[in-house]
Design an enzyme around this catalytic site. Structure first.
Site, PDB file in Angstrom:
ATOM      1  N   ASN A 185     -98.594  25.562 -54.989  1.00  0.00           N
ATOM      2  CA  ASN A 185     -98.912  26.485 -56.072  1.00  0.00           C
ATOM      3  C   ASN A 185     -97.837  27.524 -56.359  1.00  0.00           C
ATOM      4  OD1 ASN A 185    -101.288  25.305 -56.937  1.00  0.00           O
ATOM      5  ND2 ASN A 185    -102.518  26.375 -55.413  1.00  0.00           N
ATOM      6  N   THR A 294    -108.638  20.298 -50.937  1.00  0.00           N
ATOM      7  CA  THR A 294    -107.702  21.358 -51.290  1.00  0.00           C
ATOM      8  C   THR A 294    -106.322  20.751 -51.515  1.00  0.00           C
ATOM      9  OG1 THR A 294    -107.103  21.750 -48.983  1.00  0.00           O
ATOM     10  CG2 THR A 294    -108.945  23.043 -49.881  1.00  0.00           C
ATOM     11  N   THR A 295    -105.446  21.553 -52.121  1.00  0.00           N
ATOM     12  CA  THR A 295    -104.075  21.091 -52.322  1.00  0.00           C
ATOM     13  C   THR A 295    -103.433  20.732 -50.989  1.00  0.00           C
ATOM     14  OG1 THR A 295    -103.843  22.452 -54.309  1.00  0.00           O
ATOM     15  CG2 THR A 295    -101.814  21.713 -53.243  1.00  0.00           C
ATOM     16  N   GLY A 296    -103.687  21.547 -49.959  1.00  0.00           N
ATOM     17  CA  GLY A 296    -103.101  21.280 -48.652  1.00  0.00           C
ATOM     18  C   GLY A 296    -103.534  19.944 -48.081  1.00  0.00           C
ATOM     19  N   TRP A 316    -105.130  28.369 -42.558  1.00  0.00           N
ATOM     20  CA  TRP A 316    -106.033  29.207 -41.754  1.00  0.00           C
ATOM     21  C   TRP A 316    -107.116  29.781 -42.671  1.00  0.00           C
ATOM     22  CZ3 TRP A 316    -107.089  29.610 -36.825  1.00  0.00           C
ATOM     23  CH2 TRP A 316    -107.830  30.706 -36.357  1.00  0.00           C
ATOM     24  N   TYR A 329    -105.959  36.172 -47.799  1.00  0.00           N
ATOM     25  CA  TYR A 329    -106.173  34.806 -48.288  1.00  0.00           C
ATOM     26  C   TYR A 329    -104.833  34.144 -48.618  1.00  0.00           C
ATOM     27  CZ  TYR A 329    -107.647  31.053 -51.461  1.00  0.00           C
ATOM     28  OH  TYR A 329    -107.823  29.842 -52.079  1.00  0.00           O
ATOM     29  N   HIS A 330    -103.989  34.842 -49.373  1.00  0.00           N
ATOM     30  CA  HIS A 330    -102.622  34.406 -49.638  1.00  0.00           C
ATOM     31  C   HIS A 330    -101.651  35.402 -49.029  1.00  0.00           C
ATOM     32  CE1 HIS A 330    -104.011  32.176 -53.525  1.00  0.00           C
ATOM     33  NE2 HIS A 330    -104.052  31.374 -52.468  1.00  0.00           N
ATOM     34  N   HIS A 346    -114.241  23.904 -52.672  1.00  0.00           N
ATOM     35  CA  HIS A 346    -113.615  23.402 -51.451  1.00  0.00           C
ATOM     36  C   HIS A 346    -114.467  23.729 -50.222  1.00  0.00           C
ATOM     37  CE1 HIS A 346    -110.176  22.621 -53.915  1.00  0.00           C
ATOM     38  NE2 HIS A 346    -109.954  23.893 -54.148  1.00  0.00           N
TER      39      HIS A 346
END
EC number: 2.4.3.-
Length: 375
Positions: A185, A294-296, A316, A329-330, A346
């Protein structure tokens, strides 16, 4: 006759109930065209449920007490420092790759190719099936002619998530040593290089990032900020999920137009229409009951195709770290997120548990603390 009619009605209702229960998995199997998937795929993570109550796991980091996700007391993780004990399980990694290939092929599904679409073609959105889009000339121009990962193979790959657990990790140098680095992202790197590194070979960009991080390009200032970020990619793969939902159409077009107008040096890729459901189908078949990957998790699943060893950083999904300190979160903003909210698309803690189990088995390495040699 009336009794027979009632019997038929009862049978029909029974079939309807069964259909509703299994509709989700049935839909996935239909879309990925794998009618035998449920019965023939052997789980590469078949110990996930048997280990679901285990509290201890070996993950690189400092010696901590048990970590409790205060938003959900049933999820607890005791994490012990013993990075030297982790060993790559090549046999398991190859088995996982083989099983995922029965659902998808990252080399092909990483992007729709120019030869498969033409301007004006109609596409149904993945999440808004009643809504459609027309392939624009700009989108067509940016479609790759061949897969950006055709015949590619790497010894080690880093997938860098965006959790605030990366802050003060000192993982930047280690991340940059990997053969191929995947980021999510359009996360900023320059200001956080010590913790997240600088190297980028592939970066994802959900359309919502344009609204959240670049104010929907409302003026020249924000357009310039986005351009600077894109220019910084310097030939990397820019992976844009353009066909997910109707709400992202304009943002995708804005980015496409900027790339073409300013001759940005990126290799654009737009994931195949079947990719998300194929990935979800794989994990559901292996009893990891995610809602939407999720993207991950998407990136990990894709990376199994072209990476020998996979290292995860910044994964995490909990508000507290190993030492009970708050975690953003980020790492780069102040956005809040309900990790266990029923409204969330998610199921991050569940994904983490699956990845943690794969770490234990040596299929991947999960780093959630400081990296070796960090000061």
């Amino acid at each position: 006759m009336q009794l027979q009619f009632r019997s038929w009605m009862l049978a029909a209702l029974t079939l309807l109930v069964v259909f509703l229960i299994f509709a989700d998995i049935s839909e996935i199997e239909e879309e990925i065209g794998n009618s035998g998937g449920r019965g023939t795929i052997r789980s590469a993570v078949n110990s996930l449920h048997s280990k679901s109550n285990r509290a201890e796991v070996v993950i690189n980091g400092s010696s901590p007490p048990a970590v409790a996700d205060r938003s959900n007391e049933s999820l607890k993780h005791n994490i012990q420092p013993a990075s030297s004990k982790w060993r790559h399980n090549q046999t398991l990694s190859l088995r996982i790759r083989k099983q995922i290939l029965k659902f998808l092929d990252a080399e092909k599904d990483i992007s729709v190719l120019k030869g498969t679409l033409k301007p004006g073609d109609i596409i149904h959105y993945i999440f808004d099936r009643d809504s459609t889009m027309n392939v624009s000339q700009n989108l067509y121009e940016l479609l790759p002619r061949t897969s950006p990962l055709k015949n590619k193979h790497f010894q080690t790959c880093a997938i860098v998530g965006n959790s605030g657990v990366l802050l003060n990790s000192g993982c930047g140098q280690e991340i940059d040593t990997h053969s191929f680095v995947i980021r999510c992202n359009l996360a900023p790197v320059q200001e956080y290089a010590r913790d997240v590194g600088l190297k980028t070979d592939l970066v994802t960009m959900n359309p919502s990032v344009i609204q959240r991080a670049f104010e929907d390009l409302v003026n020249a200032t924000w357009r310039e900020k986005l351009l600077q970020r894109l220019h910084g990619l310097n030939g990397s793969i820019l992976w844009i999920p353009a066909f997910m939902a109707r709400g992202g159409k304009e943002r995708v077009e804005w980015v496409n137009a900027l790339i073409l107008k300013h001759h940005v040096n990126v290799r654009t890729a737009y994931p195949s229409l079947r990719l998300l459901h194929a990935v979800r189908g794989y994990w559901l078949t292996n009893k990891v009951h995610i809602k939407r990957p999720t993207t991950g998790l998407l990136m990990y699943t894709l990376a199994t195709r072209f990476c020998n060893q996979i290292y995860l950083y910044g994964f995490w999904p909990f508000p507290l770290d190993q030492n009970q300190n708050p975690v953003k979160y980020h790492y780069y903003d102040s956005l809040k997120y309900g990790y266990t909210s029923q409204a969330s698309p998610h199921t991050m803690p569940l994904e983490f548990k699956a990845l943690k189990s794969l770490h234990e088995q040596g299929a991947l390495k999960l780093t959630v603390g400081q990296c070796d040699g960090a000061t």
